[in-house]
Design a protein around this motif. Structure first.
Motif, PDB file in Angstrom:
ATOM      1  N   ILE A   1      18.458 110.840 -21.763  1.00 31.85           N
ATOM      2  CA  ILE A   1      18.841 110.978 -23.172  1.00 31.85           C
ATOM      3  C   ILE A   1      19.848 112.118 -23.287  1.00 31.85           C
ATOM      4  CG2 ILE A   1      18.009 111.256 -25.529  1.00 31.85           C
ATOM      5  CD1 ILE A   1      15.417 110.635 -22.892  1.00 31.85           C
ATOM      6  N   CYS A   2      20.992 111.832 -23.879  1.00 28.37           N
ATOM      7  CA  CYS A   2      22.060 112.821 -24.035  1.00 28.37           C
ATOM      8  C   CYS A   2      22.105 113.230 -25.508  1.00 28.37           C
ATOM      9  CB  CYS A   2      23.401 112.228 -23.622  1.00 28.37           C
ATOM     10  SG  CYS A   2      23.437 111.588 -21.944  1.00 28.37           S
ATOM     11  N   VAL A   3      21.770 114.491 -25.775  1.00 25.83           N
ATOM     12  CA  VAL A   3      21.662 114.958 -27.152  1.00 25.83           C
ATOM     13  C   VAL A   3      22.756 115.976 -27.442  1.00 25.83           C
ATOM     14  CG1 VAL A   3      20.103 115.811 -28.923  1.00 25.83           C
ATOM     15  CG2 VAL A   3      19.154 114.713 -26.895  1.00 25.83           C
ATOM     16  N   ALA A   4      23.551 115.706 -28.473  1.00 24.27           N
ATOM     17  CA  ALA A   4      24.544 116.689 -28.913  1.00 24.27           C
ATOM     18  C   ALA A   4      23.807 117.918 -29.437  1.00 24.27           C
ATOM     19  CB  ALA A   4      25.439 116.094 -29.981  1.00 24.27           C
ATOM     20  N   THR A   5      24.249 119.094 -28.980  1.00 22.20           N
ATOM     21  CA  THR A   5      23.501 120.320 -29.237  1.00 22.20           C
ATOM     22  C   THR A   5      24.371 121.318 -29.987  1.00 22.20           C
ATOM     23  OG1 THR A   5      22.394 119.908 -27.122  1.00 22.20           O
ATOM     24  CG2 THR A   5      22.025 122.047 -28.147  1.00 22.20           C
ATOM     25  N   LEU A   6      23.865 121.785 -31.123  1.00 25.12           N
ATOM     26  CA  LEU A   6      24.629 122.679 -31.985  1.00 25.12           C
ATOM     27  C   LEU A   6      24.442 124.130 -31.585  1.00 25.12           C
ATOM     28  CD1 LEU A   6      23.757 121.067 -35.446  1.00 25.12           C
ATOM     29  CD2 LEU A   6      25.598 120.448 -33.855  1.00 25.12           C
TER      30      LEU A   6
ATOM     31  N   VAL B   1      18.538 115.040 -20.992  1.00 19.95           N
ATOM     32  CA  VAL B   1      17.103 115.177 -20.756  1.00 19.95           C
ATOM     33  C   VAL B   1      16.588 113.905 -20.098  1.00 19.95           C
ATOM     34  CG1 VAL B   1      14.867 115.611 -21.845  1.00 19.95           C
ATOM     35  CG2 VAL B   1      16.941 116.595 -22.843  1.00 19.95           C
ATOM     36  N   SER B   2      15.746 114.039 -19.082  1.00 19.11           N
ATOM     37  CA  SER B   2      15.120 112.864 -18.483  1.00 19.11           C
ATOM     38  C   SER B   2      14.033 112.346 -19.403  1.00 19.11           C
ATOM     39  CB  SER B   2      14.518 113.231 -17.121  1.00 19.11           C
ATOM     40  OG  SER B   2      13.351 114.013 -17.297  1.00 19.11           O
ATOM     41  N   PRO B   3      13.639 111.061 -19.276  1.00 19.98           N
ATOM     42  CA  PRO B   3      12.576 110.531 -20.138  1.00 19.98           C
ATOM     43  C   PRO B   3      11.266 111.304 -20.034  1.00 19.98           C
ATOM     44  CG  PRO B   3      13.743 108.736 -19.067  1.00 19.98           C
ATOM     45  CD  PRO B   3      14.231 110.002 -18.436  1.00 19.98           C
TER      46      PRO B   3
ATOM     47  N   GLY C   1      14.925 121.817 -32.871  1.00 15.12           N
ATOM     48  CA  GLY C   1      15.474 121.587 -31.540  1.00 15.12           C
ATOM     49  C   GLY C   1      14.489 120.857 -30.641  1.00 15.12           C
ATOM     50  N   ARG C   2      13.907 119.760 -31.162  1.00 12.23           N
ATOM     51  CA  ARG C   2      12.908 119.006 -30.401  1.00 12.23           C
ATOM     52  C   ARG C   2      13.323 117.544 -30.270  1.00 12.23           C
ATOM     53  NH1 ARG C   2       8.034 121.932 -33.546  1.00 12.23           N
ATOM     54  NH2 ARG C   2       8.786 120.600 -35.239  1.00 12.23           N
ATOM     55  N   LEU C   3      12.970 116.956 -29.123  1.00 10.78           N
ATOM     56  CA  LEU C   3      13.203 115.543 -28.876  1.00 10.78           C
ATOM     57  C   LEU C   3      11.857 114.850 -28.737  1.00 10.78           C
ATOM     58  CD1 LEU C   3      15.184 113.195 -28.232  1.00 10.78           C
ATOM     59  CD2 LEU C   3      14.941 113.829 -25.816  1.00 10.78           C
ATOM     60  N   TRP C   4      11.638 113.822 -29.578  1.00  8.19           N
ATOM     61  CA  TRP C   4      10.377 113.090 -29.606  1.00  8.19           C
ATOM     62  C   TRP C   4      10.574 111.655 -29.129  1.00  8.19           C
ATOM     63  CZ3 TRP C   4       5.903 115.570 -30.937  1.00  8.19           C
ATOM     64  CH2 TRP C   4       6.021 116.792 -31.630  1.00  8.19           C
ATOM     65  N   ALA C   5       9.487 111.074 -28.597  1.00 12.45           N
ATOM     66  CA  ALA C   5       9.467 109.665 -28.228  1.00 12.45           C
ATOM     67  C   ALA C   5       8.325 108.977 -28.953  1.00 12.45           C
ATOM     68  CB  ALA C   5       9.307 109.510 -26.724  1.00 12.45           C
ATOM     69  N   PHE C   6       8.582 107.740 -29.381  1.00 10.39           N
ATOM     70  CA  PHE C   6       7.580 106.920 -30.053  1.00 10.39           C
ATOM     71  C   PHE C   6       7.537 105.557 -29.363  1.00 10.39           C
ATOM     72  CE2 PHE C   6       9.143 109.965 -33.100  1.00 10.39           C
ATOM     73  CZ  PHE C   6       8.010 110.402 -33.767  1.00 10.39           C
ATOM     74  N   ASP C   7       6.345 105.081 -29.043  1.00  9.61           N
ATOM     75  CA  ASP C   7       6.198 103.748 -28.455  1.00  9.61           C
ATOM     76  C   ASP C   7       6.314 102.699 -29.553  1.00  9.61           C
ATOM     77  OD1 ASP C   7       5.819 104.721 -25.870  1.00  9.61           O
ATOM     78  OD2 ASP C   7       3.655 104.943 -26.171  1.00  9.61           O
ATOM     79  N   ILE C   8       7.148 101.705 -29.309  1.00 11.52           N
ATOM     80  CA  ILE C   8       7.371 100.645 -30.285  1.00 11.52           C
ATOM     81  C   ILE C   8       6.358  99.532 -30.058  1.00 11.52           C
ATOM     82  CG2 ILE C   8       9.024  98.910 -31.085  1.00 11.52           C
ATOM     83  CD1 ILE C   8      11.248 100.868 -30.390  1.00 11.52           C
TER      84      ILE C   8
ATOM     85  N   SER D   1      15.200 103.391 -25.579  1.00  9.74           N
ATOM     86  CA  SER D   1      15.169 103.371 -24.120  1.00  9.74           C
ATOM     87  C   SER D   1      15.801 102.068 -23.620  1.00  9.74           C
ATOM     88  CB  SER D   1      13.722 103.480 -23.630  1.00  9.74           C
ATOM     89  OG  SER D   1      12.945 102.402 -24.119  1.00  9.74           O
ATOM     90  N   PRO D   2      16.211 102.012 -22.355  1.00 10.32           N
ATOM     91  CA  PRO D   2      16.851 100.791 -21.848  1.00 10.32           C
ATOM     92  C   PRO D   2      16.010  99.526 -22.005  1.00 10.32           C
ATOM     93  CG  PRO D   2      17.290 102.609 -20.363  1.00 10.32           C
ATOM     94  CD  PRO D   2      16.301 103.121 -21.376  1.00 10.32           C
ATOM     95  N   ASP D   3      14.683  99.634 -21.927  1.00  9.18           N
ATOM     96  CA  ASP D   3      13.841  98.446 -22.097  1.00  9.18           C
ATOM     97  C   ASP D   3      13.497  98.169 -23.559  1.00  9.18           C
ATOM     98  OD1 ASP D   3      11.954 100.393 -22.699  1.00  9.18           O
ATOM     99  OD2 ASP D   3      10.690 100.009 -20.958  1.00  9.18           O
ATOM    100  N   GLY D   4      13.968  99.014 -24.466  1.00 10.18           N
ATOM    101  CA  GLY D   4      13.741  98.811 -25.887  1.00 10.18           C
ATOM    102  C   GLY D   4      12.342  99.110 -26.358  1.00 10.18           C
ATOM    103  N   ARG D   5      11.525  99.727 -25.513  1.00  9.85           N
ATOM    104  CA  ARG D   5      10.127  99.951 -25.865  1.00  9.85           C
ATOM    105  C   ARG D   5       9.837 101.336 -26.406  1.00  9.85           C
ATOM    106  NH1 ARG D   5       7.123  97.119 -20.630  1.00  9.85           N
ATOM    107  NH2 ARG D   5       7.921  94.994 -21.003  1.00  9.85           N
TER     108      ARG D   5
END
Length: 311
Positions: free
Chosen positions: A238-243, A251-253, A190-197, A176-180
């Motif tokens: 987030i821009c994800v290349a899609t097959l 996708v928005s955050p 076909g899933r997009l995940w987020a993890f807090d650093i 993410s832009p703030d690096g967090r």
């Protein structure tokens, strides 16, 4: 949206990196090499990496760091398109490679994490401290496949540790832009995940996550569509290349705004941002062997150490 083709005849390009001199690095997975595409379309081989180089990124020392997944079986179809398949004969494992852009020297940094051999390193991103997050997608065989993982490593070769496991074919990674937050795209589901650093090489499990790895699901896709690699916009999308549907899924955050930008290849596999104001998306159209440039409606997020290459 106007699409300009910068180069053709590439051997399944991936891992685009925009350089300071206006050229773009790509890996050619099927040829085992790192290639520079000049603004006028001229191509130069930077390094013969071997195996199956996939993701690439400029590190804090100005070198190019490459995820080498060990290669694939390759299938050429009647329409001329090229597609990867199973783990190849002669497969020798995966690795992280450092390429000196001036000399072309390719040096292996890691073949193992602290938990296991690297099976199929795929995509990577540097954090602001110079740490390297990368996905290990694993390999597929005729009757079984590997669990995937996310690892974090130091660029000097001194430490590589597994941080997130198990995942199902983890592929694209970004910050993410703030690096967090760390974003990870899983190809097969076909899933997009987020993890807090939580710190360098550390993840905080989401308290309400039902997933075994503790991530937060951002978005999923219906139907037979797969996520590949990704890039992040300056505003955090987030821009994800899609097959298989051939394009870039934006996708928005929060996961509640989805846009699809079609591309002329069912295997649009990766993108990076560059050019004036970071308003050009360089997209790898892999099955047809092309690198495309697209005027993007919003600026991309400059990666950490962007243009540290000094070229």
């Amino acid at each position: 949206m106007k699409i300009d083709i910068l180069a053709e005849g590439l051997a399944f390009p991936e891992g685009p990196v925009a350089l300071a001199d206006g050229s773009v690095l790509v890996v050619e997975i099927a040829a085992g090499r790192l290639t520079r595409v000049r603004p006028d379309g001229r191509r130069e081989v930077v390094a013969d990496v071997g195996g199956g180089p996939n993701g690439a990124a400029i590190g804090p020392d100005g070198a190019c760091y490459v995820c080498d997944g060990g290669g694939y079986e390759w299938h050429r179809h009647e329409d001329g398109t090229l597609h990867p398949g199973l783990q190849p004969a002669g497969y020798a494992g995966g690795r992280i490679v450092r390429v000196d852009l001036a000399s072309g020297e390719a040096r292996t940094l890691y073949t193992h994490s602290d938990k296991a051999p690297l099976k199929g390193p795929n995509d990577l991103v540097f954090d602001a401290d110079g740490g390297l997050w990368f996905s290990d997608l694993g390999k597929r065989r005729a009757r079984d496949m590997d669990h995937g993982a996310i690892c974090w490593a130091r660029a000097d070769g001194s430490e590589c540790r597994e941080v997130i496991h198990p995942m199902t074919t983890p592929n694209g990674v970004g910050l993410s832009p703030d690096g967090r937050r760390l974003y990870v795209a899983e190809t097969g589901p076909g899933r997009l995940w987020a993890f807090d650093i939580a710190g360098p090489g550390r993840i905080a499990r989401a308290p309400d996550s039902p997933a075994p790895h503790g991530g937060t699901l951002v978005a999923g896709l219906p139907g037979y569509r797969m996520f590949d690699s990704l890039a992040v916009e300056a505003d955090g999308r987030i821009c994800v290349a899609t097959l298989h549907d051939g394009g870039i899924t934006v996708v928005s955050p929060s996961g509640d705004a989805v846009e699809h930008v079609p591309m002329p290849d069912r295997f649009a596999t990766n993108l990076c941002f560059g050019g004036a104001g970071m308003r050009t998306a360089f997209v790898t159209l892999s099955s047809t062997g092309r690198l495309a440039a697209v005027a993007w409606p919003r600026p991309g997020l400059p990666p950490n150490f962007h243009h540290r290459d000094g070229l």
